[in-house]
Enzyme design. Structure first.
Site, PDB file in Angstrom:
ATOM      1  CB  CYS A 129      -6.144  -4.152   2.584  1.00 35.27           C
ATOM      2  SG  CYS A 129      -7.478  -5.300   2.513  1.00 35.27           S
ATOM      3  CG  ASN A 159      -9.410  -8.810  -1.783  1.00 32.31           C
ATOM      4  OD1 ASN A 159      -9.242  -9.015  -2.971  1.00 32.31           O
ATOM      5  ND2 ASN A 159      -9.028  -9.815  -1.065  1.00 32.31           N
ATOM      6  CG  ASN A 191       0.595  -6.828   3.670  1.00 32.55           C
ATOM      7  OD1 ASN A 191       1.173  -7.229   2.672  1.00 32.55           O
ATOM      8  ND2 ASN A 191      -0.441  -7.105   3.829  1.00 32.55           N
ATOM      9  CG  HIS A 226       2.174 -11.775   2.326  1.00 23.63           C
ATOM     10  ND1 HIS A 226       0.810 -12.227   2.567  1.00 23.63           N
ATOM     11  CD2 HIS A 226       2.084 -10.419   2.308  1.00 23.63           C
ATOM     12  CE1 HIS A 226      -0.117 -11.278   2.470  1.00 23.63           C
ATOM     13  NE2 HIS A 226       0.833 -10.120   1.976  1.00 23.63           N
ATOM     14  CD  GLU A 250      -6.316 -11.336   5.277  1.00 23.37           C
ATOM     15  OE1 GLU A 250      -5.872 -10.229   5.367  1.00 23.37           O
ATOM     16  OE2 GLU A 250      -7.316 -11.657   4.469  1.00 23.37           O
ATOM     17  CB  CYS A 293      -5.415 -12.734   1.424  1.00 20.68           C
ATOM     18  SG  CYS A 293      -4.290 -11.371   2.154  1.00 20.68           S
ATOM     19  N   GLY A 294      -5.910 -10.327  -1.122  1.00 23.73           N
ATOM     20  CA  GLY A 294      -5.136  -9.928  -2.132  1.00 23.73           C
ATOM     21  C   GLY A 294      -3.740  -9.508  -2.221  1.00 23.73           C
ATOM     22  N   GLY A 309      -2.085 -11.273  -0.064  1.00 24.25           N
ATOM     23  CA  GLY A 309      -1.480 -12.882  -0.190  1.00 24.25           C
ATOM     24  C   GLY A 309      -1.421 -13.299  -1.476  1.00 24.25           C
TER      25      GLY A 309
END
Length: 286
Positions: A82, A84, A167, A169, A217, A226-227, A229
């Site tokens: 994450c 953010n 993660n 994407h 998300e 979404c950082g 992302g």
């Protein structure tokens, strides 16, 4: 009873956001992890605090880091990345007096991140190098990285790029099409081509230094920012030669800056980390 602190059993929290991507920060340095039910309760926008996710600050895993943190979705599922949230944890640590350094490192479930404290409440975080290997993302049914993956979702052919930022994407070019984001995002998460925790980004190119992005998300649905992302979208577009190496990513909740010097280097994510309020729950939740 779920005991949250060593002394009172009360749960202290900070509500924060990074470009509108809101989260609940818990101090877990002397407390146990929240249960799935507690995460759902805290993240509920009607009956709890409200947030896209829950983050818990812990002792560092790496002896050179100042702290570590774990991540849970609004549904109480563990998450690995994450961007953010990492910036918000960094700001929380600075305010709490854990560190007064202008640069330090922080451990997340996906690795160790370098943090730089910048002006105006802005933090820069290293996000690691993007990984395009189908096995690493993962994307199933492919052995070699593809610039675009053609998949059949809900009876329709869909073209998307894919990358791991710690993660998974999927990135869809939405330049000339108005996609129904919740429907397509959910369908792709349940398609079997990706693991169900894939985050789905919908990107529009504004210039070589600016893009627009919306992200569906895992565990939260469509969010304001979404950082990871943002990094994923820039990685895909930069690798295709469509954007430069420093890009402003405009999301519904605000703008983040992503810098990627070369294909082999780590990506850097810069943006705000803001406190909304602090509080304490008067009773424990099972």
């Amino acid at each position: 009873m779920h005991k949250h602190t060593a002394d009172t059993g009360r749960l202290r929290f900070s509500k924060m956001h990074g470009a509108g991507n809101d989260m609940i920060i818990l101090d877990l340095r002397n407390a146990q992890d929240p249960s799935r039910e507690l995460c759902k309760y805290l993240a509920n926008r009607n009956k709890g605090i409200g947030g896209d996710m829950v983050l818990g600050v812990k002792a560092p895993r790496n002896p050179l880091s100042v702290a570590s943190f774990d991540i849970w979705t609004a549904q109480g599922e563990s998450s690995r990345q994450c961007g953010n949230g990492a910036r918000c944890v960094a700001a929380w640590l600075v305010r709490a007096g854990v560190t007064d350094a202008c640069e330090f490192t922080l451990d997340s479930p996906s690795g160790t991140h370098r943090v730089r404290v910048m002006e105006g409440g802005t933090y820069q975080i290293s996000m690691g190098a993007p990984n395009f290997s189908p096995a690493a993302i993962p994307v199933f049914g492919f052995t070699e990285p593809q610039a675009d993956y053609e998949v059949e979702v809900a009876g329709q052919n869909l073209v998307c790029a894919a990358v791991s930022m710690g993660n998974p994407h999927a990135v869809i070019d939405a330049q000339d099409k108005d996609y129904p984001i919740p429907a397509v995002g959910s369908a792709l998460q349940n398609s079997g081509y990706f693991s169900p925790d894939v985050n789905v980004g919908f990107v529009q190119l504004e210039s070589r230094n600016k893009i627009k992005l919306k992200v569906y998300e895992y565990g939260a649905g469509e969010t304001l920012a979404c950082g990871s992302g943002a990094c994923a979208a820039v990685a895909v577009l930069a690798r295709a030669g469509r954007v430069d190496r420093s890009v402003d990513v405009e999301l519904p909740g605000g703008t983040l800056e992503v810098t990627w010097e070369s294909d082999l280097s780590a990506m850097y994510l810069s943006g705000p980390a803001e406190f909304v309020f602090d509080g304490e729950l008067a009773h424990a939740v099972v």
